[in-house]
Design an enzyme around this catalytic site. Structure first.
Site, PDB file in Angstrom:
ATOM      1  N   ASP A  80       0.822  -1.216   0.000  1.00 47.77           N
ATOM      2  CA  ASP A  80       0.000   0.000   0.000  1.00 47.77           C
ATOM      3  C   ASP A  80       0.859   1.269   0.000  1.00 47.77           C
ATOM      4  O   ASP A  80       2.045   1.235   0.335  1.00 47.77           O
ATOM      5  CB  ASP A  80      -0.954   0.003   1.200  1.00 47.77           C
ATOM      6  CG  ASP A  80      -0.216  -0.118   2.542  1.00 47.77           C
ATOM      7  OD1 ASP A  80       0.840  -0.784   2.581  1.00 47.77           O
ATOM      8  OD2 ASP A  80      -0.697   0.454   3.533  1.00 47.77           O
ATOM      9  N   GLU A 138      -0.628  -1.854   5.104  1.00 50.60           N
ATOM     10  CA  GLU A 138       0.246  -1.870   6.291  1.00 50.60           C
ATOM     11  C   GLU A 138       0.199  -0.534   7.017  1.00 50.60           C
ATOM     12  O   GLU A 138       0.432  -0.459   8.217  1.00 50.60           O
ATOM     13  CB  GLU A 138       1.693  -2.204   5.885  1.00 50.60           C
ATOM     14  CG  GLU A 138       2.610  -2.522   7.066  1.00 50.60           C
ATOM     15  CD  GLU A 138       3.079  -1.302   7.830  1.00 50.60           C
ATOM     16  OE1 GLU A 138       3.236  -1.375   9.058  1.00 50.60           O
ATOM     17  OE2 GLU A 138       3.276  -0.245   7.195  1.00 50.60           O
ATOM     18  N   GLU A 139      -0.111   0.528   6.282  1.00 52.24           N
ATOM     19  CA  GLU A 139       0.043   1.885   6.831  1.00 52.24           C
ATOM     20  C   GLU A 139      -1.123   2.350   7.705  1.00 52.24           C
ATOM     21  O   GLU A 139      -1.048   3.398   8.316  1.00 52.24           O
ATOM     22  CB  GLU A 139       0.224   2.899   5.686  1.00 52.24           C
ATOM     23  CG  GLU A 139       1.505   2.705   4.875  1.00 52.24           C
ATOM     24  CD  GLU A 139       2.752   3.224   5.589  1.00 52.24           C
ATOM     25  OE1 GLU A 139       2.646   3.632   6.756  1.00 52.24           O
ATOM     26  OE2 GLU A 139       3.821   3.187   4.966  1.00 52.24           O
ATOM     27  N   HIS A 363       8.071   8.513   4.496  1.00 55.23           N
ATOM     28  CA  HIS A 363       6.852   9.339   4.565  1.00 55.23           C
ATOM     29  C   HIS A 363       7.126  10.801   4.196  1.00 55.23           C
ATOM     30  O   HIS A 363       6.298  11.664   4.451  1.00 55.23           O
ATOM     31  CB  HIS A 363       6.165   9.251   5.943  1.00 55.23           C
ATOM     32  CG  HIS A 363       5.671   7.865   6.262  1.00 55.23           C
ATOM     33  ND1 HIS A 363       4.672   7.611   7.172  1.00 55.23           N
ATOM     34  CD2 HIS A 363       6.021   6.651   5.785  1.00 55.23           C
ATOM     35  CE1 HIS A 363       4.451   6.314   7.248  1.00 55.23           C
ATOM     36  NE2 HIS A 363       5.273   5.699   6.414  1.00 55.23           N
TER      37      HIS A 363
HETATM   38 ZN   LIG Z   1       5.402   3.644   6.354  1.00 53.83          ZN
HETATM   39 ZN   LIG Z   2       6.587   0.866   5.522  1.00 54.21          ZN
END
Ligand SMILES: [Zn+2]
Ligand SMILES: [Zn+2]
Length: 389
Positions: A80, A138-139, A363
């Site tokens: 993702d 996962e985020e 990020h």
């Molecule tokens: Zn991340």
């Molecule tokens: Zn990650």
């Protein structure tokens, strides 16, 4: 035979780069992935791998049956992206406004697909079976891992391994660590129900702002006075909102924050202490209080034996001097659910490289990594399959 798989991986490096860049240009948000899992399923199908789609949501699981007896090893990559605008000046920049692969999950996916292709080419020589776990979401809590485990992605699996590219380490390095390496991450939302009124008549009101101020300070008592000092724990109030006038006592105050822990019992204790202090503080000042406590990912515990295994494999591949110990931190990673169920280890593969501007943190809108890191991840995965006796 392992060497042959390594050679195959090197040979398809350009293809892995193309896959990574295609994913990078077409990122999808957590729980909304469609194109990515469809691409993965199609790619694995073409390799003759048995594929199961819609596993625990948008997850894809492939099964490669080796020709020799051995363990079943699962390898995991997440796929993702994040709600971030891509600000890089490269020709593979995201084509989706406001969405970007800013954590390297495109790299993870391409590395695991390359690994699947290289392993397929020597399938008859593989000891045991290989399970490819391509994980969605996962985020964003609750994450995709917990649902994929519930949906049986680890059924029959003996050990599980996963890697994260890490821009804080230069490409060519691998970082490992055993025990607790990432924290359980919970969130709380508190509403203090006071009684509003005129700022000049506080005796007829119950002022939620003053009560909230006491509470913000009192919550810091938990980590410093109630938790065993040898146990990592953290409580941060990230928001405290109430009122918007000079001369009004507001009705309500809102406080929210995060709690991070490693140990399971400490996690429960933090929740109980927080609820107790919130309740008692409100009582003491004649307010009522609502506490919503939401559990996020569990803490990530790397099993010592399996971590030692990865460490030794990595030392063979990148050299002893290039395998370092990654300090534990209070971040979260939902690989935790796989190693909570069966033995395994999560490791970090260096992807930093100033020469190509791979210097920005995960990020960040300019995040990028050295794609050569995919070869290192792939080789460690391949070695983990071949040396599984
Ligand atoms: Zn991340
Ligand atoms: Zn990650």
């Amino acid at each position: 035979m392992m060497e042959k798989a390594f050679e195959h991986l090197e040979k398809i490096y350009q293809e892995m780069v193309e896959i990574r860049r295609d994913l990078h240009m077409n990122p999808e948000l957590s729980f909304k992935e469609e194109r990515t899992p469809a691409f993965i399923a199609d790619y694995l199908n073409k390799l003759g791998i048995e594929v199961r789609t819609k596993v625990g949501g948008n997850g894809v699981v492939g099964l490669l049956r080796g020709g020799k007896p051995g363990k079943t090893i699962a390898l995991r990559a997440d796929f993702d992206a994040l709600p971030i605008e891509d600000e890089k000046d490269v020709d593979y920049k995201s084509k989706v406004p406001g969405v970007m692969h800013a954590c390297g999950h495109d790299i993870h996916t391409a590395a695991l697909l390359g690994t699947a292709k290289a392993l397929s080419s020597v399938k008859d020589q593989i000891p045991g079976n290989v399970v490819f776990i391509h994980q969605h979401a996962e985020e964003l809590a609750p994450g995709g891992a917990v649902a994929m485990v519930e949906d049986g992605c680890l059924d029959g699996v003996d050990e599980v391994y996963g890697a994260h590219v890490e821009v804080n380490y230069p490409v060519g390095q691998v970082a490992v660590n055993d025990g607790y390496v990432q924290a359980a991450s919970d969130a709380f939302d508190i509403t203090i129900n006071g009684k509003g009124g005129h700022a000049a008549e506080p005796h007829w009101c119950v002022d939620p702002l003053v009560i909230g101020s006491h509470l913000v300070v009192d919550l810091q008592h938990i980590v410093s006075r109630r938790i065993d000092p040898l146990q990592p724990a953290l409580l941060t109030v990230g928001a405290f909102n109430s009122g918007d006038a000079h001369n009004v006592i507001p009705d309500k105050a809102y406080i929210k924050g995060t709690v991070r822990t490693y140990d399971k019992e400490v996690r429960v204790q933090m929740e109980n202490e927080l609820k107790l202090i919130a309740q008692k503080t409100a009582e003491k000042y004649r307010a009522s209080i609502d506490v919503e406590y939401s559990k996020g990912f569990i803490s990530l515990y790397n099993h010592p034996k399996e971590t030692q295994y990865i460490k030794e494999l990595a030392q063979e591949i990148v050299g002893e001097e290039n395998v370092v110990r990654k300090p534990a931190d209070m971040g979260g990673e939902d690989f935790a659910y796989y190693v909570d169920a069966i033995p395994g280890s999560f490791f970090w593969v260096g992807g930093g490289n100033p020469a190509i501007d791979a210097i920005y943190p995960h990020h960040h809108p300019k995040f990028d990594v050295d794609e050569k890191s995919m070869l290192i991840t792939g080789k460690i995965f391949i070695a983990a399959v071949f040396k599984n006796q």
